[in-house]
Motif scaffolding. Sequence first.
Motif, short mmCIF file in Angstrom:
data_model
loop_
_atom_site.label_atom_id
_atom_site.label_comp_id
_atom_site.label_asym_id
_atom_site.label_seq_id
_atom_site.Cartn_x
_atom_site.Cartn_y
_atom_site.Cartn_z
N GLN A 41 6.63 -2.51 1.30
CA GLN A 41 7.22 -2.75 -0.02
C GLN A 41 6.51 -1.93 -1.10
OE1 GLN A 41 9.73 -4.68 -1.23
NE2 GLN A 41 10.44 -5.20 0.81
N ARG A 99 2.78 -9.82 7.69
CA ARG A 99 2.85 -9.88 6.23
C ARG A 99 2.16 -8.68 5.60
NH1 ARG A 99 1.38 -15.62 3.94
NH2 ARG A 99 2.90 -16.06 5.59
N THR A 100 1.05 -8.30 6.21
CA THR A 100 0.35 -7.11 5.71
C THR A 100 1.26 -5.89 5.75
OG1 THR A 100 -1.78 -7.98 6.47
CG2 THR A 100 -1.65 -5.61 6.09
N PRO A 117 -3.71 -9.58 4.66
CA PRO A 117 -2.63 -9.16 3.74
C PRO A 117 -3.05 -9.16 2.27
CG PRO A 117 -2.19 -11.33 4.68
CD PRO A 117 -3.33 -10.77 5.45
N TYR A 158 -2.88 -6.04 -0.13
CA TYR A 158 -2.13 -6.07 -1.40
C TYR A 158 -2.95 -5.45 -2.51
CZ TYR A 158 0.48 -8.01 -5.37
OH TYR A 158 1.20 -8.16 -6.52
N SER A 173 5.83 -13.44 -3.05
CA SER A 173 5.23 -13.61 -1.74
C SER A 173 3.70 -13.64 -1.83
CB SER A 173 5.69 -12.48 -0.82
OG SER A 173 5.11 -12.60 0.47
N PHE A 174 3.14 -12.77 -2.67
CA PHE A 174 1.69 -12.74 -2.85
C PHE A 174 1.19 -14.05 -3.44
CE2 PHE A 174 -1.72 -11.89 -5.97
CZ PHE A 174 -2.74 -11.59 -5.09
N TRP A 188 4.17 -6.10 3.13
CA TRP A 188 3.72 -5.76 1.78
C TRP A 188 3.41 -4.28 1.66
CZ3 TRP A 188 -0.16 -10.33 0.51
CH2 TRP A 188 0.58 -11.50 0.40
N ARG A 189 2.82 -3.75 2.70
CA ARG A 189 2.48 -2.32 2.67
C ARG A 189 3.74 -1.48 2.53
NH1 ARG A 189 -1.36 -1.14 7.43
NH2 ARG A 189 -2.68 -2.54 6.20
N LEU A 217 7.83 -9.05 -4.31
CA LEU A 217 6.52 -8.90 -3.70
C LEU A 217 5.52 -9.86 -4.34
CD1 LEU A 217 4.88 -7.31 -1.66
CD2 LEU A 217 4.53 -5.54 -3.36
#
Length: 1230
Positions: free
Chosen positions: A582, A575-576, A630, A634, A606-607, A579-580, A603
């Motif tokens: 994205q 997940r980290t 994650p 974020y 999801s967060f 997101w990174r 994003l």
Amino acid sequence: MSDDFSQSLTPPVSPFAADSFCDMTPAHPPCFCCSETKEDPTGALSPQGYAAGGSLKRLLLRLDPAPAEYETDTVEIFGFPWVTETALVESTKLLFGLFRQKVYRLESLVQSSSHDFGQAGNLHYEAEDLRQQCVSFLQYVKVFLHRFFEPTCSLDTSDSHPYEELEAQLPSALLEEVFGITLLVGRLKDLPANVQSAFTIANPGKIFPPSWHLLHLHLDVHWSVLEILHILSHKMQGQVVYAHQFVNLTGENLTDSSLFEEHLCSLLCDFTALAMGKYSKVRPTEALSSHHYLCSCTKELWVLLMHLLEYRNKVLHTQSFWSYMNSLLRPLVSGKPAAEQFSGLPTHCKDPLGFTWWLLTHVAMLGQYSRSGTLQHEKHLGENWTFVEELLKLSCNPKGGVAEEQVRMHVHCCLSVCLLWDPSTSAVSTLWDYYSRNLSASFTVPWLGVSGMGTLCKTPLALFEQARSCCSPAPLHSPGHTQLYRSANSFHLFLRVLALCLAQDRAGGAPQRQIKGRIYSKFSSKKMQELPEAGLMNFLLLFLVVARQMELEDVASRACELLGYLPSNCPPGHRTLVWRGQLALLLLFQERGLDVGAQAGWLASSFNETAKEFYDKTTDASRRLALWGPLGSYLEGVAEVFETSSSLNLSEEKLLNEGFDWLLPACRLSELNSALGFLQIVLSQLRRVHQRSVQSAPASAWAPGNGSVVKERHLAVAAALWAHFFSFLRSLRLSQTPPAQLADAAAGFTLLAFDLPGSAPQDLQPNPVQSIMQCFGWDDMVQPVLVTRYLPHLLQNSELVSSLSRDSVVSGSAQSLSVRAWFRCVLQQHLHKNPDGSDSRTGRAAEEQLLELTRLVLRLPEVEGLLQRVGLQPPASRTEPIAALEIFVKAVEGVYSGLQVLSERSAMVTRALDYIGDIMKHIKPALVSKSQEGLQLAYWAVGCIVKHWSPLLATSKAQQLLFRIVDGLLLPHNLTQQDKALRDSLPLYLQGLSVASCVSQSQGAYLKQQLRSVIRRYLDHFLPASPSMGVISNHPVLLGACEANPTPRGAALRKTILEVLCTSFLQFKGHAPPPRLAAVLMFLLELLRRNSDSDPALLTVPLPSLLRCVMLVNEPQVRKTSTDALQLVVERCAAASTEGPSDQMITVLGSFVGENEGIYDRQVYSVLETVAVLDPSVVQALIPNLSISLRNTEHKRGLGRNIALRTAYRKLLCLLGESGQAEITSLEAE
């Protein structure tokens, strides 16, 4: 030899040849020379060489090799003059024989040379001369062929001239002689080791050994052979030249083209063998920085060969340079035997595939050199992608087992040739097939350590920058390119190749679309779900590179679609990374000015889900710890998105969503600090961008239009911040241990409210700035460590301070409240120290913050005005808070004392009380704590106020505060810990209370009573049981009463102290003296002695007590001390009474006599004797009263004259001069 080859053996020459000898020597012809050339891969070739000297260009343009030379009739060759136009035809064998002899002589010098430095110079010059003669001869041959030789198509022997016959035979004869030269010099690889070692001789200056000259002569010969054969072929206009004599003797064909081919292949083979030897010592990390040539001369020879062969390929349709190299290298990588023309290549080679990549890359780099020997970046010789693609297939062969350390070097070489040539779609496809199979590999080189892992992208910006670096390769010869082996793995190198290919400007973009389609086709839902973290990172970087080079929206959409295949319960590490990636795409959208709303929405959703799980109380600790990975990533990524945005008008506010409502309350301290740090970045960036947009836009920019759209976006970001962050910050403000960055974040919101007041919530309106400052800076419940960090952010903002000053409604209160907050922080600065009084980390930080707050408070307009009105200026350097507090208190005192109008004085009292607030509440923590430092500061600060503000505190508005101070600090029920603090600061209180009691109009009597109570209490508390000068001299009451120059205020305090002494400490109970009499008298004596009071009204206050002590107490120390004090009083009263005896003294002494009449008559006379010695006039005034008292005593007793009493009285009268004698006569006459 000079006898054998004299002028008589030469063809006829001019009779003036000897006279014109100096004119026959031509200029030095071009030759290989590296003595003055620096080792620079991009530097120009030697100016003495064949390329820079123009020889190569003239060769390829079919121009005269030396147009300015050999213009005379004769020419000197090997020390002999020859006819320029006929020598080569008429003396072919002779000239080449002389050439061979010179070569033999140079070889003998090499064999006979030693390490004798004395001979080094002679050997150098002789060897250099021999080499120059040989090179000059070869140059003459080239010039002769071009300028003087004309081939004949047919030869009629009957009519031909003998010279024409010789000239017709010249091509064959010359071919045989050239062949002989090749046999003479042999192969480069066969040179003795001592000659080959000259390749590596470091430049020693101008002196070289013979071996160096011999080696470079060989290079000259090898190139000249090719030049001569090329010129000969050109002059023969396609006719094949046969070596007839050689054919007749051996039966083998030898033609000009076959000799050229053979010699060329041998030379290429030898150069490859030499490079192979050098490669054996090259580490993979040095592959691009270690060159294949042994010195710059061999480098030049490579360049000459490339240009010559490319020219022949275009003009004569022979093989190209790359065709020769491919034929040479292909057997090496395939393991097959070499072709016959390339015989002699070593059979053993370390890593043949790697060597081939290395050699091909460096040779390709030499293709950048022009015919003039300079580097040209725009043009290069022909490409060789066919062979490179063959090499790629070998490198990427899954059955080949090529390790990453080798693949990395191979792809690095491929990248280098991509920078030289137009990238090849086929090559990229081959590489992608390999990396699509190995996408999840780590691509590490173990022996490189951490550096061999490539760049670790720990943030979206790092990932974005890495993608950018892949799309912007460093120049070919720069360290950024040559050192890529250490900093980038093979996959990253492939991405650079891919980026170059996608960046090509081709018609219709078909190749790019083809590559993009091949990339898309390799990913399916199953493959995405099987990707480990390393594979996912490579996937993200791949799509970022493709997105940078092609249609961003399409690539981003496809990437999101593929990432959507990942399971919802994927590991936090995945997940980290997702997101990174994205967020890195968001950075790319920002860079192109595209709206990020769609990407940010996906994003944010999801967060939000992850933050809810983080908040959930049922989530166990280990899971929550894993989820922070994650979530923290974020925060870092969104911060980077905001920091890199120049306008914040691309829907960035969608990244600030309700997920933070779940996240913040669940954070531990370290996590909360990270979140608050993120918040500060967003706040400061929003303010910076907004201010820039306001400053850059004209006044009408905020009218409906583009400007208002930008402001709306800024308001949207601000609204998200207020909605999801501010309420949480406000809930933390009363914490006993607030996070370090809470103040910074709160200050950020305050400044945001200043810049965009309309964005603040309704509960902060209509003055949001003041409302927030009240919450975090002015509220007495907020911890000082928070206040001292919060207020400096605001007070250093000149615009904010100016705004507060302009607002007539709040300016005074805002500045007064800021001063009050500072005052409280100074008083409570001890709260953050360790229990043992040592500095804690928080305490040290609070001290630094308090220093800054002090500096800024002293710069407030209101405070500056106070200081200027009384002529005080804070020090230019750093001002300690306690010193600044004292300066401020004195400034308020000075301003108040200078006011005359009652209303102004009343307003000043109100302001002063506003400045200090509820000071008793501020110091309460110090009173209940065990910190002596805090106690001392509290007592000193309040004492300073009592002393300097005593007239102010005596007013009706402030006297209640003064009463509280006396009751709470000076007259508490017990004194357990305050001794030290009271001892140090009591003088301040006594001085201030004394003044207040004198000036108070309504409560003066009560204040005087309180002052007496305080003096009585602490006189008793600090008075020792037995007299001790050390203790008494430092008694706080004594210190408070002393002053160098007497003043009315000081005299009033001393009189009060004397009165308390007399009434409470010097009262006899019958005959019994009071307790601690000696100590009390010592205190009294010190009080009188230290002050030069001369007022009899003050001095006579203790006189009755002193007289009684002298009269009744015989203890030596008491008697001495009381006598000394009596003496001091009498003498000062006498000195002050210039017009006669002191009335006060007479009154006190008269009372003393009257009180003791008939009881202590003789003791009274004894005491009066002491006084009479000091001031007879005072006692003389008492003579009538004393005589009457004597007679009354005798009368009361009824026994007649009391002889003993009269004797004592007569003794006293004897000390009183004429008045005394007259009274004695009167008494005796009775």
